[in-house]
Enzyme design. Structure first.
Site, PDB file in Angstrom:
ATOM      1  N   HIS A 199       0.843  -1.198   0.000  1.00 10.84           N
ATOM      2  CA  HIS A 199       0.000   0.000   0.000  1.00 10.84           C
ATOM      3  C   HIS A 199       0.877   1.246   0.000  1.00 10.84           C
ATOM      4  CE1 HIS A 199      -2.834  -3.078   1.535  1.00 10.84           C
ATOM      5  NE2 HIS A 199      -3.678  -2.423   0.764  1.00 10.84           N
ATOM      6  N   HIS A 248      -4.841  -5.672  -6.211  1.00  8.60           N
ATOM      7  CA  HIS A 248      -4.713  -6.897  -5.428  1.00  8.60           C
ATOM      8  C   HIS A 248      -6.079  -7.310  -4.889  1.00  8.60           C
ATOM      9  CE1 HIS A 248      -4.097  -3.634  -2.519  1.00  8.60           C
ATOM     10  NE2 HIS A 248      -4.595  -4.461  -1.606  1.00  8.60           N
ATOM     11  N   CYS A 294     -12.611  -5.683   6.867  1.00  5.76           N
ATOM     12  CA  CYS A 294     -11.976  -5.812   5.555  1.00  5.76           C
ATOM     13  C   CYS A 294     -10.724  -6.658   5.739  1.00  5.76           C
ATOM     14  CB  CYS A 294     -11.537  -4.455   5.011  1.00  5.76           C
ATOM     15  SG  CYS A 294     -12.884  -3.348   4.635  1.00  5.76           S
ATOM     16  N   HIS A 329      -7.525  -9.276   3.443  1.00  8.54           N
ATOM     17  CA  HIS A 329      -6.900  -9.811   2.239  1.00  8.54           C
ATOM     18  C   HIS A 329      -6.770 -11.328   2.374  1.00  8.54           C
ATOM     19  CE1 HIS A 329      -5.458  -5.652   2.645  1.00  8.54           C
ATOM     20  NE2 HIS A 329      -5.526  -5.628   1.332  1.00  8.54           N
ATOM     21  N   GLU A 355      -9.943  -9.940  13.964  1.00  4.81           N
ATOM     22  CA  GLU A 355     -10.134  -8.508  14.162  1.00  4.81           C
ATOM     23  C   GLU A 355     -11.241  -8.192  15.161  1.00  4.81           C
ATOM     24  OE1 GLU A 355     -11.197  -5.071  11.058  1.00  4.81           O
ATOM     25  OE2 GLU A 355      -9.394  -6.196  10.542  1.00  4.81           O
ATOM     26  N   TYR A 378     -12.577  -1.159  -6.493  1.00  4.90           N
ATOM     27  CA  TYR A 378     -12.495   0.276  -6.247  1.00  4.90           C
ATOM     28  C   TYR A 378     -11.037   0.711  -6.169  1.00  4.90           C
ATOM     29  CZ  TYR A 378     -10.987  -0.197  -1.422  1.00  4.90           C
ATOM     30  OH  TYR A 378     -10.249  -0.480  -0.299  1.00  4.90           O
ATOM     31  N   GLU A 431      -5.537   2.832  -2.302  1.00  9.02           N
ATOM     32  CA  GLU A 431      -6.182   1.523  -2.191  1.00  9.02           C
ATOM     33  C   GLU A 431      -6.593   1.166  -3.613  1.00  9.02           C
ATOM     34  OE1 GLU A 431      -6.581  -0.590   0.202  1.00  9.02           O
ATOM     35  OE2 GLU A 431      -6.500   0.526   2.077  1.00  9.02           O
ATOM     36  N   GLU A 489      -8.144  -2.221  -5.167  1.00  3.92           N
ATOM     37  CA  GLU A 489      -8.527  -3.582  -4.811  1.00  3.92           C
ATOM     38  C   GLU A 489      -9.703  -4.115  -5.619  1.00  3.92           C
ATOM     39  OE1 GLU A 489      -7.095  -3.476  -0.174  1.00  3.92           O
ATOM     40  OE2 GLU A 489      -9.228  -3.193  -0.567  1.00  3.92           O
ATOM     41  N   TRP A 509     -14.612   3.098   0.406  1.00  5.60           N
ATOM     42  CA  TRP A 509     -15.162   1.839  -0.115  1.00  5.60           C
ATOM     43  C   TRP A 509     -16.569   1.600   0.433  1.00  5.60           C
ATOM     44  CZ3 TRP A 509     -10.744   2.227   2.815  1.00  5.60           C
ATOM     45  CH2 TRP A 509     -10.796   1.746   4.124  1.00  5.60           C
TER      46      TRP A 509
END
Length: 174
Positions: free
Chosen positions: A27, A34, A69, A71, A89, A106, A116, A118, A163
């Site tokens: 980032h 990604h 959110c 990955h 989280e 986005y 960002e 993604e 987002w």
């Protein structure tokens, strides 16, 4: 003790995997496309869990956003990644995870100039648990009615992550 690097899956413009990169370095002002995901967690009464990003986050610190959110790791399925990350989280187990916006993509630039970029499928999830957030990830949380969240995204979008501002109206049209 060895600290394991968290890798993100790099994608081409057709959203096909083309490699991996260390999340800690990906980032930047020139973030490659990604794979990621967003999740909106509901409770048994239909309320949505909102989270406020921890103040130590690299991008959008202290901003309210969707529940979670993350990955997916290389080779990890999206649903498994959602369950893993929501557990890490927010301390929640999920009784249901289902796709909502499977083709969401986005690009947004933070005030710090970090991009960002993604391909970020969006999921609905259900829990009966009480959140126990990791303070390194989540500053605070709140349960809210869906219609109130839609109104915030429409009337005061600057209060939410970019987002979430894009996702919420699309989810409301489903």
């Amino acid at each position: 003790m060895t600290v394991e690097r968290e890798l993100v899956v790099l994608l081409d413009d057709d959203h096909r995997p083309v490699g991996t990169a260390d999340k800690a370095t990906v980032h930047t002002a020139d973030t490659p496309l990604h794979l990621a995901f967003s999740c909106y967690v509901r409770d048994g009464s239909g309320r949505i869990l909102l989270t406020r990003r921890a103040l130590g986050k690299t991008t959008w610190p202290g901003v309210w956003t969707n529940s979670c959110c993350g990955h997916p790791a290389p080779g990890e399925g999206l649903e498994a990644a959602v369950r893993r990350r929501v557990g890490q989280e927010l301390g929640l187990s999920l009784s249901e995870v289902r796709p909502a916006l499977p083709d969401f993509r986005y690009r947004a630039v933070s005030a710090e100039g970090i991009v960002e970029n993604e391909f970020c499928p969006v999921f609905w999830a259900l829990t009966d648990d009480v959140p126990e957030p990791d303070p390194a990830e989540v500053a605070e949380f709140s349960w809210t009615r869906w219609e109130d969240l839609v109104a915030v995204a429409e009337r005061t979008p600057w209060l939410l992550s970019p987002w979430a501002v894009e996702q919420i109206p699309r989810l409301a049209r489903l």
